[in-house]
Design a protein around this motif. Structure first.
Motif, PDB file in Angstrom:
ATOM      1  N   ALA A   1       0.862  -1.183   0.000  1.00  0.00           N
ATOM      2  CA  ALA A   1       0.000   0.000   0.000  1.00  0.00           C
ATOM      3  C   ALA A   1       0.899   1.234   0.000  1.00  0.00           C
ATOM      4  CB  ALA A   1      -0.895  -0.003   1.241  1.00  0.00           C
ATOM      5  N   PRO A   2       0.447   2.336  -0.574  1.00  0.00           N
ATOM      6  CA  PRO A   2       1.283   3.545  -0.584  1.00  0.00           C
ATOM      7  C   PRO A   2       1.800   3.932   0.804  1.00  0.00           C
ATOM      8  CG  PRO A   2      -0.553   3.837  -2.063  1.00  0.00           C
ATOM      9  CD  PRO A   2      -0.797   2.535  -1.339  1.00  0.00           C
ATOM     10  N   LYS A   3       0.958   3.812   1.823  1.00  0.00           N
ATOM     11  CA  LYS A   3       1.383   4.145   3.189  1.00  0.00           C
ATOM     12  C   LYS A   3       2.571   3.282   3.610  1.00  0.00           C
ATOM     13  CE  LYS A   3      -0.312   2.079   6.726  1.00  0.00           C
ATOM     14  NZ  LYS A   3       0.817   1.545   7.464  1.00  0.00           N
ATOM     15  N   ASN A   4       2.488   1.982   3.365  1.00  0.00           N
ATOM     16  CA  ASN A   4       3.565   1.079   3.755  1.00  0.00           C
ATOM     17  C   ASN A   4       4.841   1.363   2.976  1.00  0.00           C
ATOM     18  OD1 ASN A   4       1.760  -0.121   5.483  1.00  0.00           O
ATOM     19  ND2 ASN A   4       1.388  -1.890   4.190  1.00  0.00           N
ATOM     20  N   LEU A   5       4.697   1.643   1.704  1.00  0.00           N
ATOM     21  CA  LEU A   5       5.874   1.939   0.884  1.00  0.00           C
ATOM     22  C   LEU A   5       6.509   3.268   1.292  1.00  0.00           C
ATOM     23  CD1 LEU A   5       4.520   0.674  -2.527  1.00  0.00           C
ATOM     24  CD2 LEU A   5       6.387  -0.356  -1.188  1.00  0.00           C
ATOM     25  N   ALA A   6       5.689   4.249   1.656  1.00  0.00           N
ATOM     26  CA  ALA A   6       6.235   5.528   2.133  1.00  0.00           C
ATOM     27  C   ALA A   6       7.016   5.306   3.428  1.00  0.00           C
ATOM     28  CB  ALA A   6       5.117   6.543   2.333  1.00  0.00           C
ATOM     29  N   CYS A   7       6.480   4.469   4.311  1.00  0.00           N
ATOM     30  CA  CYS A   7       7.192   4.160   5.557  1.00  0.00           C
ATOM     31  C   CYS A   7       8.513   3.459   5.256  1.00  0.00           C
ATOM     32  CB  CYS A   7       6.334   3.279   6.467  1.00  0.00           C
ATOM     33  SG  CYS A   7       4.908   4.107   7.179  1.00  0.00           S
ATOM     34  N   ALA A   8       8.482   2.464   4.375  1.00  0.00           N
ATOM     35  CA  ALA A   8       9.695   1.726   4.024  1.00  0.00           C
ATOM     36  C   ALA A   8      10.726   2.647   3.378  1.00  0.00           C
ATOM     37  CB  ALA A   8       9.346   0.568   3.090  1.00  0.00           C
ATOM     38  N   LEU A   9      10.258   3.556   2.556  1.00  0.00           N
ATOM     39  CA  LEU A   9      11.146   4.522   1.912  1.00  0.00           C
ATOM     40  C   LEU A   9      11.847   5.385   2.951  1.00  0.00           C
ATOM     41  CD1 LEU A   9      12.176   5.978  -0.638  1.00  0.00           C
ATOM     42  CD2 LEU A   9      10.021   7.215  -0.689  1.00  0.00           C
ATOM     43  N   SER A  10      11.105   5.819   3.937  1.00  0.00           N
ATOM     44  CA  SER A  10      11.677   6.632   5.009  1.00  0.00           C
ATOM     45  C   SER A  10      12.726   5.854   5.794  1.00  0.00           C
ATOM     46  CB  SER A  10      10.567   7.115   5.942  1.00  0.00           C
ATOM     47  OG  SER A  10      11.095   7.878   6.987  1.00  0.00           O
ATOM     48  N   VAL A  11      12.443   4.602   6.085  1.00  0.00           N
ATOM     49  CA  VAL A  11      13.393   3.755   6.811  1.00  0.00           C
ATOM     50  C   VAL A  11      14.679   3.584   6.002  1.00  0.00           C
ATOM     51  CG1 VAL A  11      13.807   1.403   7.648  1.00  0.00           C
ATOM     52  CG2 VAL A  11      11.645   2.558   8.166  1.00  0.00           C
TER      53      VAL A  11
ATOM     54  N   LEU B   1      14.385   1.912  -5.310  1.00  0.00           N
ATOM     55  CA  LEU B   1      13.419   0.849  -5.596  1.00  0.00           C
ATOM     56  C   LEU B   1      12.102   1.062  -4.855  1.00  0.00           C
ATOM     57  CD1 LEU B   1      15.811  -2.232  -5.640  1.00  0.00           C
ATOM     58  CD2 LEU B   1      14.824  -1.027  -7.606  1.00  0.00           C
ATOM     59  N   TYR B   2      12.182   1.464  -3.590  1.00  0.00           N
ATOM     60  CA  TYR B   2      10.940   1.751  -2.863  1.00  0.00           C
ATOM     61  C   TYR B   2      10.216   2.952  -3.466  1.00  0.00           C
ATOM     62  CZ  TYR B   2      11.207  -1.667   0.904  1.00  0.00           C
ATOM     63  OH  TYR B   2      11.211  -2.830   1.631  1.00  0.00           O
ATOM     64  N   LEU B   3      10.960   3.954  -3.905  1.00  0.00           N
ATOM     65  CA  LEU B   3      10.329   5.114  -4.526  1.00  0.00           C
ATOM     66  C   LEU B   3       9.621   4.714  -5.820  1.00  0.00           C
ATOM     67  CD1 LEU B   3       9.754   8.132  -4.531  1.00  0.00           C
ATOM     68  CD2 LEU B   3      11.985   8.469  -5.634  1.00  0.00           C
ATOM     69  N   LEU B   4      10.252   3.857  -6.605  1.00  0.00           N
ATOM     70  CA  LEU B   4       9.599   3.391  -7.832  1.00  0.00           C
ATOM     71  C   LEU B   4       8.325   2.614  -7.521  1.00  0.00           C
ATOM     72  CD1 LEU B   4      12.516   2.200 -10.134  1.00  0.00           C
ATOM     73  CD2 LEU B   4      11.117   4.257 -10.345  1.00  0.00           C
ATOM     74  N   GLN B   5       8.371   1.764  -6.509  1.00  0.00           N
ATOM     75  CA  GLN B   5       7.181   1.003  -6.138  1.00  0.00           C
ATOM     76  C   GLN B   5       6.070   1.927  -5.631  1.00  0.00           C
ATOM     77  OE1 GLN B   5       8.037  -3.040  -4.203  1.00  0.00           O
ATOM     78  NE2 GLN B   5       9.940  -1.891  -3.933  1.00  0.00           N
ATOM     79  N   PHE B   6       6.440   2.919  -4.854  1.00  0.00           N
ATOM     80  CA  PHE B   6       5.486   3.902  -4.354  1.00  0.00           C
ATOM     81  C   PHE B   6       4.802   4.618  -5.522  1.00  0.00           C
ATOM     82  CE2 PHE B   6       4.637   8.312  -3.132  1.00  0.00           C
ATOM     83  CZ  PHE B   6       3.804   8.135  -2.027  1.00  0.00           C
ATOM     84  N   CYS B   7       5.595   5.094  -6.461  1.00  0.00           N
ATOM     85  CA  CYS B   7       5.042   5.803  -7.622  1.00  0.00           C
ATOM     86  C   CYS B   7       4.184   4.875  -8.475  1.00  0.00           C
ATOM     87  CB  CYS B   7       6.167   6.407  -8.451  1.00  0.00           C
ATOM     88  SG  CYS B   7       6.962   7.801  -7.621  1.00  0.00           S
TER      89      CYS B   7
END
Length: 116
Positions: free
Chosen positions: A26-36, A73-79
């Motif tokens: 989910a975008p929320k989870n990917l945003a969190c992972a990106l931050s980490v 990679l997380y940013l690409l998945q988020f987008c």
């Protein structure tokens, strides 16, 4: 979207699908992972001087490259989840920043555009 970005995004989709991970993306989870991951990248520079941060040894540089790849990679998945064309968004943002920070007033300054 560039062909390389598109191909990489498709590879990420396949990678996640093979592992049944799409359910967690989910975008929320990917945003969190990106931050980490961004924090893990930053951790490599904690306590370094500016000069040290510019002259990493080969092992440290490889570690930093791996963290930068995680962020990318997380940013690409988020987008991908939000159907954001990252290249188009980046080009728009660069144009916006050029307007906010004209060369005449911003050159050599680290001040925010509201203070120029």
């Amino acid at each position: 979207m560039s062909q390389q970005i598109k191909a990489l995004t498709e590879s990420l989709r396949a990678f996640a699908a093979e592992r049944d991970w799409a359910q967690f993306h989910a975008p929320k989870n990917l945003a969190c992972a990106l931050s980490v991951e961004a924090a893990e990248l930053l951790e490599h520079f904690q306590w370094l001087t500016e000069e040290q941060s510019r002259t990493l040894d080969a092992d440290k540089k490889a570690d930093v490259a791996a963290e930068a790849a995680d962020v990318f990679l997380y940013l690409l998945q988020f987008c991908d989840q939000l159907d954001i064309d990252l290249m188009a968004a980046a080009q728009r943002k660069l144009r916006t920043n050029a307007e906010k920070y004209p060369v005449e007033t911003a050159r050599g300054s680290s001040r925010k555009y509201t203070a120029l």
